[in-house]
Scaffold this active site. Structure first.
Site, PDB file in Angstrom:
ATOM      1  N   SER A 108      -1.880   1.567   8.022  1.00 40.04           N
ATOM      2  CA  SER A 108      -1.700   0.602   6.940  1.00 40.04           C
ATOM      3  C   SER A 108      -0.223   0.307   6.709  1.00 40.04           C
ATOM      4  O   SER A 108       0.111  -0.626   5.991  1.00 40.04           O
ATOM      5  CB  SER A 108      -2.326   1.129   5.653  1.00 40.04           C
ATOM      6  OG  SER A 108      -1.862   2.426   5.379  1.00 40.04           O
TER       7      SER A 108
ATOM      8  N   HIS B 154      -5.605  -3.548  12.256  1.00 35.57           N
ATOM      9  CA  HIS B 154      -5.716  -3.088  10.857  1.00 35.57           C
ATOM     10  C   HIS B 154      -7.006  -3.625  10.255  1.00 35.57           C
ATOM     11  O   HIS B 154      -7.129  -4.823   9.991  1.00 35.57           O
ATOM     12  CB  HIS B 154      -4.476  -3.575  10.095  1.00 35.57           C
ATOM     13  CG  HIS B 154      -4.363  -3.037   8.707  1.00 35.57           C
ATOM     14  ND1 HIS B 154      -3.560  -3.626   7.758  1.00 35.57           N
ATOM     15  CD2 HIS B 154      -4.930  -1.977   8.094  1.00 35.57           C
ATOM     16  CE1 HIS B 154      -3.646  -2.940   6.632  1.00 35.57           C
ATOM     17  NE2 HIS B 154      -4.472  -1.940   6.822  1.00 35.57           N
TER      18      HIS B 154
ATOM     19  N   GLU C 133      -6.236  -7.514  10.753  1.00 32.33           N
ATOM     20  CA  GLU C 133      -4.828  -7.903  10.868  1.00 32.33           C
ATOM     21  C   GLU C 133      -4.337  -7.340  12.210  1.00 32.33           C
ATOM     22  O   GLU C 133      -4.303  -6.124  12.399  1.00 32.33           O
ATOM     23  CB  GLU C 133      -4.051  -7.303   9.686  1.00 32.33           C
ATOM     24  CG  GLU C 133      -2.680  -7.895   9.471  1.00 32.33           C
ATOM     25  CD  GLU C 133      -2.010  -7.311   8.209  1.00 32.33           C
ATOM     26  OE1 GLU C 133      -2.268  -6.146   7.850  1.00 32.33           O
ATOM     27  OE2 GLU C 133      -1.202  -8.040   7.586  1.00 32.33           O
TER      28      GLU C 133
ATOM     29  N   ASN D  95      -0.454  -5.471   3.179  1.00 36.78           N
ATOM     30  CA  ASN D  95      -0.009  -4.492   2.189  1.00 36.78           C
ATOM     31  C   ASN D  95       1.329  -4.845   1.554  1.00 36.78           C
ATOM     32  O   ASN D  95       1.646  -4.365   0.465  1.00 36.78           O
ATOM     33  CB  ASN D  95       0.001  -3.092   2.807  1.00 36.78           C
ATOM     34  CG  ASN D  95      -1.417  -2.575   2.944  1.00 36.78           C
ATOM     35  OD1 ASN D  95      -2.286  -2.922   2.153  1.00 36.78           O
ATOM     36  ND2 ASN D  95      -1.665  -1.782   3.973  1.00 36.78           N
TER      37      ASN D  95
END
Ligand code: 3HC
Length: 292
Positions: free
Chosen positions: A124, A145, A157, A195
């Site tokens: 992450s 991801h 992702e 994120n």
């Protein structure tokens, strides 16, 4: 065959936590044989039970047949070691968020899997470029991801490291599409896109609570009803894990060098107290015996 058309029929997933088991499940549902590897056999048993529950849910709502459920389950083999005898085309690591642990998995995989095997990380926040530096052939390393719950969330992702080749990127884009996901390609910078945008919003919710602007339920309701988010930010942070949130914020703060990413002291205090969210039964909210 062009690399972008590379057939991926056998894969290894390392780490049988929530993300690893979800990833193994969606690979198997797409007809891919999966070795699900974890050193902890009790974790492998928990993963198998979670996969069965999730597949049952899909059968109950009619999006999977009972036969496809059984076929998917038969394609997942729990293992305690990466198997050198199997020429898998892909390894996805979903182990703990620690650069050294992840590099060790990649170094071991590069040693036992074919030189052409693609090496993907579900990290992450850890730099894909740094991870790739542990491996011969860094052009075959990239970020894949996934989002929790993996069987439900549409996004993958796809994170390109400094040295990731275009062929590797395109092979993973094609795989994500085969899994029924929507791949979005981004470059390797701290927090990627997801994120870097999500965690500052969650962090601001922690400050909003700490400063007494509103009660936790009110903060969550504002975002659910006013912005149509499926979960409020405090509820979502509990779902992700407060330790994971803190770790990502620390990476953003350190690697981007900007105080706007400074983790909220309330978050630090809750993590220090072991109140990590759903997985410990208590975070901003209490979950009774619930850990899912
Ligand atoms: N397996 C299979 N199906 C599942 C499932 C699972 N594990 N979990 C939920 N579902 C299905 C349900 O069966 C249901 O299907 P239906 O709508 O077709 O009937 C649907 O998903 C919705 O589930 P529920 O009705 O049980 O519950 P909700 O409507 O409250 O939805 C949720 C649950 C999907 C988790 C929703 O609250 C949500 O989308 N929350 C936000 C999740 C999110 O933001 N995730 C990303 C976190 S960030 C991340 O992972 C990245 C990391 O790097 C931090």
């Amino acid at each position: 065959m062009a690399d972008t058309e590379r057939d991926i029929n056998r894969a290894t997933v390392v780490g049988a936590g929530t993300m690893g088991s979800g990833i193994a499940q969606v690979l198997a549902t797409a007809g891919i044989e999966v070795d699900l590897v974890d050193v902890d056999t009790s974790q492998l048993l928990r993963a198998q039970a979670a996969i069965e529950r999730s597949l049952d849910r899909l059968v109950q709502k009619g999006s999977l047949t009972a036969r496809a459920r059984d076929q998917s389950l038969a394609l997942i083999r729990p293992k305690t070691k990466i198997d050198a005898a199997i020429g898998h085309e892909l390894l996805i690591e979903a182990v703990t968020e620690d650069l050294t642990a992840k590099q060790a998995v990649f170094a071991q995989a590069a040693h036992v899997l074919p030189e052409t095997a693609l090496l993907a990380s579900n990290t992450s926040s850890i730099s894909i470029t740094a991870l790739a530096s542990a491996v011969s052939g860094p052009e075959r390393v990239l970020g894949m991801h996934f989002f929790n719950p993996v069987p439900v969330m549409k996004l993958v992702e796809v994170v390109r490291g400094q040295l990731t080749s275009e062929a590797t990127t395109q092979a993973i884009v094609a795989l994500a599409q085969r899994l029924g996901k929507t791949p979005v390609v981004v470059n390797d910078y701290p927090g990627f896109v997801s994120n870097r945008l999500l965690l500052p919003m969650l962090n601001e919710a922690f400050f909003t609570l700490m400063e007494g602007v509103a009660e936790k339920e009110a903060i969550d309701q504002v975002m659910k009803l006013g912005m149509n988010h499926p979960m409020g930010p405090l509820e979502l942070a509990d779902f992700i894990g407060l330790d994971v949130c803190l770790h990502i914020l620390e990476v953003l703060h350190r690697d981007l060098g900007d105080d706007k990413y400074r983790p909220c002291p309330l978050l630090r205090r809750m993590v220090a107290a072991g109140r990590l969210g759903r997985k410990t039964g208590v975070g901003f909210y209490e979950y009774g015996g619930r850990r899912g």
